[in-house]
Design a protein around this motif. Structure first.
Motif, short mmCIF file in Angstrom:
data_model
loop_
_atom_site.label_atom_id
_atom_site.label_comp_id
_atom_site.label_asym_id
_atom_site.label_seq_id
_atom_site.Cartn_x
_atom_site.Cartn_y
_atom_site.Cartn_z
N ASP A 2 0.83 -1.20 0.00
CA ASP A 2 0.00 0.00 0.00
C ASP A 2 0.88 1.26 0.00
OD1 ASP A 2 -2.18 1.60 2.32
OD2 ASP A 2 -2.45 1.40 0.17
N GLU A 3 0.45 2.28 -0.73
CA GLU A 3 1.22 3.52 -0.87
C GLU A 3 1.51 4.19 0.47
OE1 GLU A 3 2.62 4.81 -3.63
OE2 GLU A 3 1.99 2.98 -4.64
N LYS A 4 0.52 4.19 1.36
CA LYS A 4 0.70 4.84 2.65
C LYS A 4 1.74 4.11 3.50
CE LYS A 4 -2.00 7.48 5.76
NZ LYS A 4 -3.27 8.12 5.87
N LYS A 5 1.69 2.79 3.47
CA LYS A 5 2.66 1.99 4.22
C LYS A 5 4.06 2.19 3.66
CE LYS A 5 -0.70 -1.67 5.16
NZ LYS A 5 -1.03 -3.05 4.84
N LEU A 6 4.17 2.17 2.33
CA LEU A 6 5.46 2.36 1.69
C LEU A 6 6.03 3.75 1.98
CD1 LEU A 6 7.55 1.09 -0.21
CD2 LEU A 6 6.30 2.10 -2.11
N ALA A 7 5.19 4.75 1.94
CA ALA A 7 5.63 6.11 2.24
C ALA A 7 6.11 6.22 3.68
CB ALA A 7 4.50 7.10 1.97
N PHE A 8 5.41 5.56 4.60
CA PHE A 8 5.82 5.58 6.01
C PHE A 8 7.20 4.95 6.17
CE2 PHE A 8 6.19 2.92 9.81
CZ PHE A 8 6.31 3.92 10.75
N ILE A 9 7.40 3.78 5.56
CA ILE A 9 8.67 3.07 5.70
C ILE A 9 9.80 3.90 5.09
CG2 ILE A 9 9.98 1.04 4.94
CD1 ILE A 9 7.36 -0.56 5.26
N GLN A 10 9.57 4.49 3.93
CA GLN A 10 10.60 5.31 3.29
C GLN A 10 10.94 6.54 4.13
OE1 GLN A 10 9.76 4.12 -1.30
NE2 GLN A 10 10.37 6.18 -0.90
N THR A 11 9.94 7.15 4.74
CA THR A 11 10.19 8.31 5.60
C THR A 11 11.02 7.92 6.81
OG1 THR A 11 8.10 9.29 4.91
CG2 THR A 11 9.09 10.15 6.92
N GLU A 12 10.67 6.80 7.44
CA GLU A 12 11.43 6.33 8.60
C GLU A 12 12.87 5.98 8.23
OE1 GLU A 12 10.71 6.19 11.91
OE2 GLU A 12 8.88 7.26 11.37
N LEU A 13 13.04 5.34 7.08
CA LEU A 13 14.39 4.99 6.62
C LEU A 13 15.21 6.24 6.34
CD1 LEU A 13 13.81 1.95 4.24
CD2 LEU A 13 15.05 1.94 6.40
N GLU A 14 14.60 7.24 5.75
CA GLU A 14 15.31 8.48 5.44
C GLU A 14 15.73 9.20 6.72
OE1 GLU A 14 17.33 10.79 3.14
OE2 GLU A 14 16.04 9.32 2.17
N GLY A 114 5.62 2.62 14.80
CA GLY A 114 4.98 3.56 13.89
C GLY A 114 4.02 2.87 12.93
N TYR A 115 4.35 1.66 12.55
CA TYR A 115 3.50 0.89 11.64
C TYR A 115 2.15 0.59 12.29
CZ TYR A 115 3.31 -2.10 7.49
OH TYR A 115 3.01 -2.64 6.27
N GLN A 116 2.16 0.39 13.61
CA GLN A 116 0.92 0.14 14.34
C GLN A 116 -0.01 1.35 14.28
OE1 GLN A 116 2.10 -0.99 18.27
NE2 GLN A 116 2.86 -2.98 17.63
N GLU A 117 0.55 2.52 14.13
CA GLU A 117 -0.28 3.73 14.02
C GLU A 117 -0.79 3.94 12.59
OE1 GLU A 117 2.18 6.85 15.47
OE2 GLU A 117 2.33 6.00 17.48
N VAL A 118 -0.06 3.47 11.61
CA VAL A 118 -0.44 3.67 10.21
C VAL A 118 -1.53 2.69 9.79
CG1 VAL A 118 0.40 3.51 7.83
CG2 VAL A 118 1.78 4.65 9.55
#
Length: 129
Positions: A2-14, A114-118
């Protein structure tokens, strides 16, 4: 994914990558690794498709592992007791491995909590459609 999950992971990685870059540069100063600023300036990271890539000069990794300099590698040194001991090479300055692998737990916990919140937000959006 999902786009929202992917965006969250990319933001955290950055964000984690920025923190890791800063800490690695601090460790270089602490261990006084490198004669010039080539290694210091070569530390970069990229995040692509939820994958993290870290790069720096190879000389930094050799120093982290304690790789010996070639001209002294097989010489013998005389100790005080009179016995010959092989030259062990330079001492490892663990500026990279201790720092990077030590910070992995913080990345895991940031993504896990953070994933639990998304996920509830994604479920609510799915139900609203």
């Amino acid at each position: 994914m999902d786009e929202k999950k992917l965006a969250f992971i990319q933001t955290e990685l950055e964000e984690w990558g920025e923190e890791l870059d800063a800490e690695l540069k601090d460790q270089l100063r602490k261990f006084k690794v490198g004669v010039s600023d080539d290694l210091f300036n070569s530390i970069t990271h990229q995040v692509r498709q939820a994958k993290f890539f870290l790069s720096f000069n190879e000389s930094g990794r050799m120093r982290d592992m304690g790789a010996a300099r070639s001209q002294k590698a097989n010489t013998k040194i005389e100790s005080i007791g009179g016995n010959n001991k092989a030259f062990k090479g330079r001492k490892a300055a663990k500026w990279y491995s201790k720092t990077a692998y030590g910070r992995l737990n913080s990345l895991i916990s940031r993504i896990m909590y953070g994933y639990q919140e998304v996920i509830p937000e994604v479920i609510k959006e799915g139900l609203a459609q």
